[in-house]
Design an enzyme around this catalytic site. Structure first.
Site, mmCIF file in Angstrom:
data_model
loop_
_atom_site.group_PDB
_atom_site.id
_atom_site.type_symbol
_atom_site.label_atom_id
_atom_site.label_comp_id
_atom_site.label_asym_id
_atom_site.label_seq_id
_atom_site.Cartn_x
_atom_site.Cartn_y
_atom_site.Cartn_z
ATOM 1 N N SER A 66 43.025 -28.559 53.095
ATOM 2 C CA SER A 66 44.010 -29.311 52.134
ATOM 3 C C SER A 66 45.189 -28.527 51.517
ATOM 4 O O SER A 66 44.734 -27.501 51.095
ATOM 5 C CB SER A 66 43.146 -29.989 51.110
ATOM 6 O OG SER A 66 44.053 -30.710 50.229
ATOM 7 N N TYR A 89 37.535 -29.595 43.535
ATOM 8 C CA TYR A 89 38.073 -29.891 45.079
ATOM 9 C C TYR A 89 39.044 -28.976 45.533
ATOM 10 O O TYR A 89 38.744 -28.246 46.742
ATOM 11 C CB TYR A 89 38.665 -31.162 44.952
ATOM 12 C CG TYR A 89 39.330 -31.584 46.344
ATOM 13 C CD1 TYR A 89 38.455 -32.277 47.314
ATOM 14 C CD2 TYR A 89 40.753 -31.607 46.493
ATOM 15 C CE1 TYR A 89 38.815 -32.496 48.424
ATOM 16 C CE2 TYR A 89 41.262 -31.887 47.976
ATOM 17 C CZ TYR A 89 40.354 -32.466 48.852
ATOM 18 O OH TYR A 89 40.888 -32.741 50.016
#
Length: 299
Positions: free
Chosen positions: A149, A163
Site C-alpha cells: 500500500s 494499518y
C-alpha cells in the site's frame, strides 16, 4: 528492490497460467479474478467463506472456488494449498490480496489494535506464501504478487499507524523474498496502490473507538469525519489497476518489452506521496549528512 530476477516482464509465458487469489470476494480481488479470466488463464478464487464468492462460480470454466482463511495457521494452510494444487496440478501465480484495514489512534488502540491488524496483513500473508512456496520450488518457477500500500509511505497520518505499519512490514517481507526466491526462478511483485474505490475502508466499522481517551476527543472526531468524507470518492479505478497487474505478470500490454519491475505503484496519489517521502529523506541527508557520516569508527 535491488534484485532483478532472470525474467523480464515480457518473458513469454505458457498458454495458460493458474492463479490463486486470496480475498477474492470484493475490491481488488474481485477485479483481479475478472481480469485474469479475460486473458484465458485459470483462477482459484479464495475467500474466508465461500458464500460471498458463490456468484462467481458460473462465470467461467476456468474458475474454481476454495474456502481459505489466511489466519487459519501454518498447518491448516499447508493442507489447503495441497488442495488448491490438486485442482489443476500447479499454481503459477499466488496473489496475496486478502487484507483488513483497522484505523485508530495508537494510544487508544494500543498493541491489541496492532496485533489484530498484523494477524491478517502480515502473519496471514506470510503463512499463505510459505504454504505455497514448496510447490513453486518443485516447479522451478512461479510468481508471488504481494498487495502492499501507498500507506506504508504516509504513516504521518492520524489514525493510520496500525494499518500503515502492517503494510510497511509487508513491503520489507516482499523485498527479502525477492532475493531469497530468485534462485528458484520465483519472481516477486510488490504492488503499492493508493486510494482506490473499494470497500476496504468503511470508517464506522474499521475505526477503533473501544478505549476513548478524552484528550483525543477532538482529534478522533475530526479523523473519523476525514475518513468518512473520502469513502466512495477515491479516484482510483480497481478494474484498471488489476488489469495493469495482469499486464505485468503476463508481460503483455503496458508491460510488453519492459523489464520485471519488482515494485509496482498504482495511482496518481501513490506517485505524489512516494516522491514526497523520498524528498523528505534526501533533504534530511543533505541537511544532516555531515553528522550522519561522522559516527563511524575512525579509519
Amino acid at each position: 528492490m535491488v534484485h532483478r530476477p532472470v525474467h523480464s516482464a515480457n518473458t513469454p509465458m505458457s498458454s495458460t497460467r493458474v492463479w490463486l487469489i486470496t480475498g477474492a470476494s470484493s475490491g481488488f480481488g474481485c477485479s483481479l479474478v475478472s481480469a485474469v479470466l479475460a486473458r484465458g488463464d485459470r483462477v482459484i478464487a479464495t475467500s474466508r467463506s465461500l458464500q460471498p464468492i458463490q456468484n462467481l462460480e458460473a462465470t467461467s470454466d476456468n474458475l474454481r472456488l476454495l474456502e481459505l482463511d489466511v489466519t487459519a495457521g501454518e498447518e491448516a494452510l499447508k493442507s489447503k494449498m495441497k488442495e488448491a494444487v490438486a485442482i489443476w496440478g500447479r499454481i503459477d501465480v499466488l496473489v496475496n490480496n486478502a487484507g483488513s484495514c483497522h484505523l485508530g489512534i495508537l494510544e487508544e488502540g494500543g498493541s491489541a489494535l496492532v496485533r489484530r491488524q498484523y494477524e491478517v496483513n502480515v502473519f496471514g500473508l506470510l503463512d499463505v506464501t510459505t504454504a505455497c512456496l514448496p510447490h513453486m520450488r518443485a516447479q522451478n518457477e512461479g510468481t508471488i504478487v504481494v498487495l502492499g500500500s501507498r500507506s506504508a509511505w504516509t504513516c504521518e497520518t492520524i489514525g493510520l499507524g496500525a494499518y500503515g505499519s502492517s503494510k510497511a512490514a509487508v513491503h520489507a517481507l516482499a523485498e527479502t523474498m525477492s532475493v531469497e526466491l530468485a534462485q528458484f526462478n520465483i519472481r516477486v511483485l510488490l504492488v503499492q496502490p493508493s486510494a482506490f474505490r473499494t470497500k476496504m475502508v468503511r470508517t464506522a466499522d474499521n475505526y477503533d473507538t473501544s478505549n476513548p481517551i478524552e484528550a483525543y476527543d477532538g482529534t478522533r472526531e475530526d479523523n473519523l469525519k476525514s475518513y468518512a468524507d473520502r469513502d466512495g470518492k477515491q479516484i482510483g479505478d480497481p478494474d484498471k489497476a488489476m488489469d495493469a497487474v495482469v499486464d505485468v505478470v503476463r508481460g503483455e500490454g503496458a508491460a510488453r518489452g519492459k523489464p520485471w519491475p519488482g515494485y509496482f505503484l498504482l495511482g496518481k496519489e501513490a506517485d505524489r506521496d512516494v516522491r514526497a517521502k523520498c524528498k523528505i529523506m534526501t533533504d534530511h541527508l543533505d541537511e544532516w549528512g555531515d553528522v550522519v557520516k561522522s559516527v563511524d569508527f575512525d579509519s
